[in-house]
Design an enzyme around this catalytic site. Structure first.
Site, mmCIF file in Angstrom:
data_model
loop_
_atom_site.group_PDB
_atom_site.id
_atom_site.type_symbol
_atom_site.label_atom_id
_atom_site.label_comp_id
_atom_site.label_asym_id
_atom_site.label_seq_id
_atom_site.Cartn_x
_atom_site.Cartn_y
_atom_site.Cartn_z
ATOM 1 N N HIS A 283 0.835 -1.199 0.000
ATOM 2 C CA HIS A 283 0.000 0.000 0.000
ATOM 3 C C HIS A 283 0.868 1.248 0.000
ATOM 4 O O HIS A 283 2.066 1.172 0.214
ATOM 5 C CB HIS A 283 -0.945 0.006 1.208
ATOM 6 C CG HIS A 283 -0.239 0.157 2.519
ATOM 7 N ND1 HIS A 283 0.383 -0.896 3.153
ATOM 8 C CD2 HIS A 283 -0.041 1.240 3.307
ATOM 9 C CE1 HIS A 283 0.930 -0.476 4.283
ATOM 10 N NE2 HIS A 283 0.684 0.828 4.400
ATOM 11 N N GLU B 184 -8.055 7.844 9.550
ATOM 12 C CA GLU B 184 -7.557 7.373 8.266
ATOM 13 C C GLU B 184 -8.695 6.855 7.398
ATOM 14 O O GLU B 184 -9.783 6.549 7.892
ATOM 15 C CB GLU B 184 -6.525 6.265 8.464
ATOM 16 C CG GLU B 184 -7.063 5.048 9.177
ATOM 17 C CD GLU B 184 -5.992 4.043 9.562
ATOM 18 O OE1 GLU B 184 -4.853 4.126 9.090
ATOM 19 O OE2 GLU B 184 -6.315 3.138 10.347
ATOM 20 N N HIS C 210 7.707 11.032 -6.307
ATOM 21 C CA HIS C 210 6.314 10.997 -6.722
ATOM 22 C C HIS C 210 5.814 9.578 -6.898
ATOM 23 O O HIS C 210 6.587 8.631 -6.923
ATOM 24 C CB HIS C 210 6.115 11.791 -8.024
ATOM 25 C CG HIS C 210 6.806 11.216 -9.217
ATOM 26 N ND1 HIS C 210 8.138 11.413 -9.462
ATOM 27 C CD2 HIS C 210 6.341 10.459 -10.232
ATOM 28 C CE1 HIS C 210 8.473 10.802 -10.586
ATOM 29 N NE2 HIS C 210 7.394 10.199 -11.076
ATOM 30 N N GLU D 152 1.871 11.661 -10.659
ATOM 31 C CA GLU D 152 2.023 11.600 -12.107
ATOM 32 C C GLU D 152 0.954 10.672 -12.656
ATOM 33 O O GLU D 152 0.698 9.610 -12.101
ATOM 34 C CB GLU D 152 3.410 11.061 -12.475
ATOM 35 C CG GLU D 152 3.630 10.887 -13.969
ATOM 36 C CD GLU D 152 4.974 10.255 -14.304
ATOM 37 O OE1 GLU D 152 5.268 10.147 -15.508
ATOM 38 O OE2 GLU D 152 5.717 9.858 -13.383
#
Length: 142
Positions: free
Chosen positions: A7, A44, A69, A118
């Site tokens: 994750h 969360e 990124h 991105e």
């Protein structure tokens, strides 16, 4: 040896704002919200983007922006739609880096907590094929 990605966790100052980004731009599906319960460091929420688990946690924004990124795969035909979604959220879109023709196109943008994302139309195989072609052409020209 790792068997793959488990994750990604992003610390964000506003869970709802990040939820909007994840669902609007990435098509994420919320699968958990701690609400007021705290089982980890703070409130969360968990999302799935495809089969990628993304966790967001309430906290302080990053102090600075870097080129570190996370890139998400998008289809070429979705490029303009995704760019418009990012722009509608008022997020800063960065100019793409110089690319070798054929390795795909990218949309780079910062969220409100200085994380760089991105959206990329290429694949690893595409990139490696183009790099190999360029190296062969350079060798042949020498």
């Amino acid at each position: 040896m790792s068997s793959g990605l488990s994750h990604m966790t992003f610390i964000v100052s506003d869970l709802d704002r990040m939820t909007n980004l994840l669902t609007t731009v990435l098509g994420a599906r919320e699968v958990y919200s701690s609400e007021e319960a705290t089982f980890s460091l703070s409130q969360e929420k968990f999302y799935l983007v495809g089969d990628v688990w993304i966790a967001i946690m309430q906290g302080e924004a990053l102090n600075e922006r870097t080129y570190n990124h996370v890139a998400f795969k998008i289809e070429e035909e979705d490029f303009d739609t995704k760019l418009a979604a990012v722009e509608r959220l008022g997020l800063e879109v960065k100019p793409p880096r110089a690319r070798v023709e054929g390795e795909g196109r990218s949309i780079y943008f910062y969220d409100n907590d200085n994380h760089l994302f991105e959206l990329h139309t290429g694949t690893l195989d595409m990139r490696l094929d183009h790099y190999r072609r360029i190296l062969r052409e350079r060798s042949a020209a020498q």
